[in-house]
Design an enzyme around this catalytic site. Structure first.
Site, short mmCIF file in Angstrom:
data_model
loop_
_atom_site.label_atom_id
_atom_site.label_comp_id
_atom_site.label_asym_id
_atom_site.label_seq_id
_atom_site.Cartn_x
_atom_site.Cartn_y
_atom_site.Cartn_z
N MET A 130 -5.70 -52.46 -11.96
CA MET A 130 -6.47 -51.55 -11.45
C MET A 130 -6.44 -50.20 -12.44
SD MET A 130 -6.90 -53.03 -8.85
CE MET A 130 -7.49 -51.63 -7.26
N ARG A 159 -3.54 -42.73 -9.20
CA ARG A 159 -3.24 -43.94 -9.68
C ARG A 159 -3.56 -45.04 -8.39
NH1 ARG A 159 0.77 -41.13 -12.41
NH2 ARG A 159 0.85 -42.03 -14.68
N SER A 174 -1.21 -90.44 4.50
CA SER A 174 -0.86 -89.31 3.43
C SER A 174 -2.12 -88.65 3.28
CB SER A 174 -0.58 -90.19 2.12
OG SER A 174 -0.52 -89.38 1.30
N GLY A 178 -1.76 -53.57 -14.84
CA GLY A 178 -3.26 -53.38 -15.47
C GLY A 178 -4.21 -53.78 -14.73
N CYS A 219 -0.76 -86.12 -0.62
CA CYS A 219 -0.76 -86.64 -2.17
C CYS A 219 -1.96 -86.24 -2.99
CB CYS A 219 -0.76 -88.40 -1.94
SG CYS A 219 -2.55 -88.88 -1.37
N LYS A 277 3.56 -49.13 -5.27
CA LYS A 277 3.71 -47.96 -6.02
C LYS A 277 4.02 -46.76 -5.09
CE LYS A 277 1.57 -47.70 -9.72
NZ LYS A 277 0.64 -47.36 -10.76
N ARG A 323 9.70 -50.44 -9.60
CA ARG A 323 9.08 -51.81 -8.97
C ARG A 323 10.01 -52.92 -9.57
NH1 ARG A 323 3.30 -52.51 -11.90
NH2 ARG A 323 4.25 -52.68 -13.95
N HIS A 371 0.05 -54.20 -22.36
CA HIS A 371 -0.85 -54.97 -21.57
C HIS A 371 -0.54 -56.48 -21.82
CE1 HIS A 371 -4.54 -57.05 -20.10
NE2 HIS A 371 -4.16 -56.31 -18.92
#
Length: 884
Positions: free
Chosen positions: A104, A93, A766, A102, A833, A23, A337, A456
């Site tokens: 934080m 924020r 494997s 959603g 595997c 952000k 974003r 949300h």
């Protein structure tokens, strides 16, 4: 030079995401681009790390830099923080380097108190706006900083609306909101025991601490575990001058995407609310308007916004998710974003961005989260069943796909029903919040009465690939909290309903689903993927049906065929049990002779389904007692069927009981004790291969026979001799010249550290990482869930070691085995595997240590293919960017 912990927006850019968080870096970039961004500063992720290193305290260095940046912000805005006459109000924020929608906590309108709110009311001539902002701030601060909980405040709001006879918050007047503010402060004092803080700087540092603290709250830890985000990253804090969308009908707030996040269609997609603040849109308190309607309200702002959206998408070369506020007719950008999107939308967007010349194919492959492909491979509604189903209501198609399950009303119940009762559930809520994340993860679908396409519930469901219908306002919840009314009917907890996340339709019944079909953009994208991928992707499959499904998903062979799964089938379990209770080798061989043609037929079906691709077949692995009944009635019936006294069968079952069967008489130990089992299985494998090779001379079948649970080279040599003597005799008799390989699973730590010796006998390794993990950690994968939750909460482990390879411990053993195995046998074939073979970070690790292939369940094959391609591109030095 002292560490720099705080950056003004004009000091950063989009490439500083690790330091400023996503952000903060994007706010800085928008500021650099000259877009209308309210000014502010970012407290870095390093300051968050410093906070935890200092015993959860903000250090003096960080504090001083925050004060310095606050002074610069005051200078820019011409306002003063904490001043009554000309107050600077801010938002606080969070912003981690990876997008965590959603997860934080956010606080708006910080800096208000009883005196400042009066001043704001007077200066703006808008007391309703002032007290609306104040009551919101008190509620947010109480919830986020002091952890009082929103519910108490929502109850007070609902009571006031009821008393006034109104439905919406926006219908409350200034006096109502002033009274609410007083009630909120009283509620705060009753819960906390002290008055609501009035000093602006105390409020600010309380908020910064709360954001840092929220990095380690339960929902953030859960989200990180689900999305492979390290706890060491920390979160940044963004402090930004407030702009207000709640100043009246010329103000508003919204969320928009530059392309449709559900379908990928190019064009502006979003929602807004006038006279509202940001959380109103995403929290689903009111159902918002589509973004196109903004044109009718303020055409100039709409046109400016469209221009900014176009500029941002071209700049970032990806679909953007943006938040904006309009304050008295002026547009401000609060966030951009790379937007979360459905898997189908992600593929379309990637393909179209390539076609538009904005990105190349490498970038397209790197930009998609491999786990997202998983959501394409899940069921849709059966057409005929859907045609006869009656819709009981229609909400917003918030996240596509089909879901059918039993109704639950709380996230806790969703988790419990799904994990303890193995019940498919639909989580039905008024609205969801970040606290519901775990229950949402377990739900097959989510239905909400409130909220829009960017609520949300919608954003989180799309990210998880979970079907969601939102904003179905006709739902009326029962007072008991365990029922709802819709379409004239009442639905109680446990009733079946179905959701269509592509149309928004809800059905009050169980509607049959069918597997998803994938084509179009998916096929084109996977061609790019395979062009960059250098390691093979096989599947773990035990039946022709699973094998065929895996081939459709692009598997290039079978890395694990578990023969014991065939033993449980109805037509052979009796013969298997006869073999187990046999007292002599002759009796056992007689019983095995009955199993041989069935096992041979199984292998023929699998070879046919795999169309000439390599097939690795593991010899019998589980302890024999697993094939015998435990219920007294079943034991009695079996004794009768086998002509044995019940007491004798009971004695055999008791004799086979082990205190720790996972480390007991199983794997290659069975062939050491009962060589005739290995003989029968080898015969079935080789004879089936010969038969199929004759039918398909164009194929070059080379069966790979895998010995499980080897820990000692002499043990491997003994079992290999059984295999080679049997196989060579059959091949000589057939005159075909069939080739085959004998290898082993590396699933015991001793095997890993003596791999040079074991490679003298084994032609391939494997890694059986399920067993290797439990033997390395010393805990059972069947019981670990009982205590792993506490380990996540206390951050001892960040992820489930059975879901994601522990690269430090288990990974070191794997690297050792690879190095030692190659030293003895340079051309040794290496694979994995365990189910880790479908986990993206584990696939990348396998690529990095030099494995030739990974193997996973059929539905995870596309995930593994993309993960392998990304691993190869990253190794070439290409950046993964922000995956979506």
């Amino acid at each position: 030079m002292a560490n720099k912990y705080v950056y003004m927006f004009n000091e950063g850019n989009k490439d500083m995401k690790n330091l400023l968080g996503g952000k903060g870096a994007n706010l800085a970039e928008m500021a650099v681009l000259g877009l209308p961004v309210p000014q502010g500063f970012t407290v870095t992720t390093e300051a968050c790390t410093d906070y935890y290193d200092s015993g959860e305290k903000i250090s003096e260095a960080v504090e001083n830099q925050i004060f310095e940046s606050l002074a610069k912000l005051e200078e820019i805005t011409g306002k003063k923080f904490g001043d009554i006459e000309n107050p600077l109000l801010v938002s606080v924020r969070s912003g981690a380097r990876a997008s965590m929608p959603g997860m934080m906590d956010t606080i708006l309108n910080l800096g208000l108190n009883d005196e400042v709110v009066e001043s704001v009311a007077s200066k703006t001539g808008n007391p309703r706006f002032a007290y609306d902002s104040y009551r919101r701030f008190i509620q947010m601060y109480s919830d986020v900083v002091m952890e009082v909980g929103k519910a108490y405040f929502e109850e007070l709001i609902d009571k006031m609306k009821e008393a006034k006879g109104v439905k919406l918050d926006s219908e409350l007047d200034a006096d109502d909101l002033k009274r609410l503010s007083e009630q909120f402060k009283a509620e705060y004092k009753s819960k906390i025991g002290s008055d609501f803080p009035t000093e602006a700087k105390e409020q600010l540092f309380g908020a910064v601490r709360a954001v840092f603290r929220s990095w380690n709250n339960a929902r953030a830890i859960t989200y990180r575990r689900l999305n492979d985000i390290p706890g060491s990253w920390g979160t940044a804090v963004n402090v930004q001058a407030m702009v207000f969308g709640n100043m009246g009908d010329t103000s508003g707030t919204g969320v928009a995407f530059s392309r449709n996040p559900s379908t990928g269609e190019k064009g502006l997609f979003g929602e807004f609310l006038m006279n509202a603040q940001g959380e109103d849109v995403v929290a689903g308190i009111r159902t918002p308007e589509p973004i196109d309607k903004l044109k009718e309200i303020n055409a100039a702002v709409y046109d400016e916004f469209v221009e900014i959206v176009t500029k941002l998408e071209l700049h970032y070369r990806d679909m953007q998710d943006m938040e904006f506020t309009i304050e008295e007719g002026k547009l401000y950008m609060l966030q951009t974003r790379n937007g979360k999107r459905t898997a189908a939308a992600a593929l379309r967007i990637a393909s179209e961005l390539v076609d538009e010349g904005l990105i190349d194919e490498r970038t397209a492959v790197l930009m998609i989260d491999p786990k997202a492909l998983d959501t394409l491979l899940h069921p849709q509604f059966d057409g005929a069943a859907l045609a006869s189903a009656k819709s009981i209501g229609k909400g917003l198609p918030a996240s596509p796909g089909a879901a059918c399950g039993q109704v639950v009303f709380t996230a806790e119940d969703a988790t419990e029903w799904a994990t303890k009762k193995n019940t498919p559930v639909i989580l039905v809520r008024l609205e969801t919040s970040p606290e519901d994340i775990e229950g949402m993860t377990y739900a097959k679908g989510i239905l909400t009465a409130r909220g829009g396409m960017t609520s949300h519930a919608a954003v989180v469901a799309r990210g998880m690939g979970t079907c969601c219908v939102a904003g179905l306002g006709d739902i009326v919840f029962g007072a008991d909290g365990k029922s709802f009314k819709l379409g004239g009917n009442t639905y109680n907890e446990g009733d079946w309903i179905s959701l269509d996340g592509s149309t928004g339709n809800v059905y009050g019944e169980e509607v049959k689903t069918v597997p998803a079909s994938i084509s179009g953009h998916f096929g084109r994208f996977m061609e790019w993927v395979d062009g960059f991928r250098t390691i093979k992707v096989r599947t773990n499959a035990d039946t022709p049906k699973d094998s065929e499904q895996a081939i459709k998903f692009g598997a290039e062979g079978i890395g694990l065929c578990r023969t014991e799964h065939m033993f449980f089938e109805e037509d052979r379990i009796a013969a298997v049990r006869e073999m187990i209770v046999s007292k002599t080798a002759e009796q056992r061989e007689k019983a095995l002779d009955k199993i041989l043609p069935m096992q041979r037929g199984d292998f023929e079906g699998i070879y046919e389904a795999m169309q000439g691709y390599p097939v690795t077949i593991r010899l019998l692995d589980p302890p024999l007692h697993e094939f015998l009944p435990t219920d007294p009635k079943d034991i009695e019936a079996l004794a009768k069927e086998m002509g044995l006294p019940v007491e004798e069968l009971n004695a055999i079952i008791v004799s086979l009981h082990e205190f720790n069967p996972m480390m007991g008489h199983r794997g290659c130990r069975l062939d050491v004790t009962y060589p005739e089992i290995g003989v029968m299985q080898t015969r079935a494998i080789i004879e089936a291969a010969i038969n199929v090779q004759k039918k398909h001379p164009e194929w070059n079948l080379v069966p790979e026979i895998m010995v499980p649970l080897t820990g000692e080279v002499k043990e491997m040599r003994f079992v290999k001799n059984i295999i080679t003597e049997t196989a060579d005799a059959i091949i000589a008799e057939s005159g075909t010249g069939l080739k085959y390989m004998v290898g082993t699973m590396i699933e015991i730590p001793r095997a890993a550290i003596t791999a040079d010796e074991i490679a003298e006998e084994a032609e391939f390794f494997s890694f059986g990482t399920n067993d290797l993990t439990q033997m390395t950690f010393g805990f059972s994968r069947d019981d670990a869930e009982k205590f792993l939750g506490a380990y996540y909460d206390k951050q001892i482990y960040e992820s489930d070691p059975f879901q994601r390879i522990d690269q430090v411990g288990v990974g070191k053993l794997m690297e050792t085995a690879v190095e030692l195995g190659k030293k003895t046998r340079p051309d040794i074939k290496l694979g994995i595997c365990g189910e880790h073979g479908g986990d993206p970070s584990s696939v990348e690790f396998c690529y990095n240590i030099g494995l030739d292939y990974v193997s996973c369940s059929p539905f995870r094959v596309p995930v593994a293919r993309l993960s392998a391609a990304q691993a190869a591109l990253k190794a070439e030095g290409h950046s993964a960017g922000s995956q979506v």
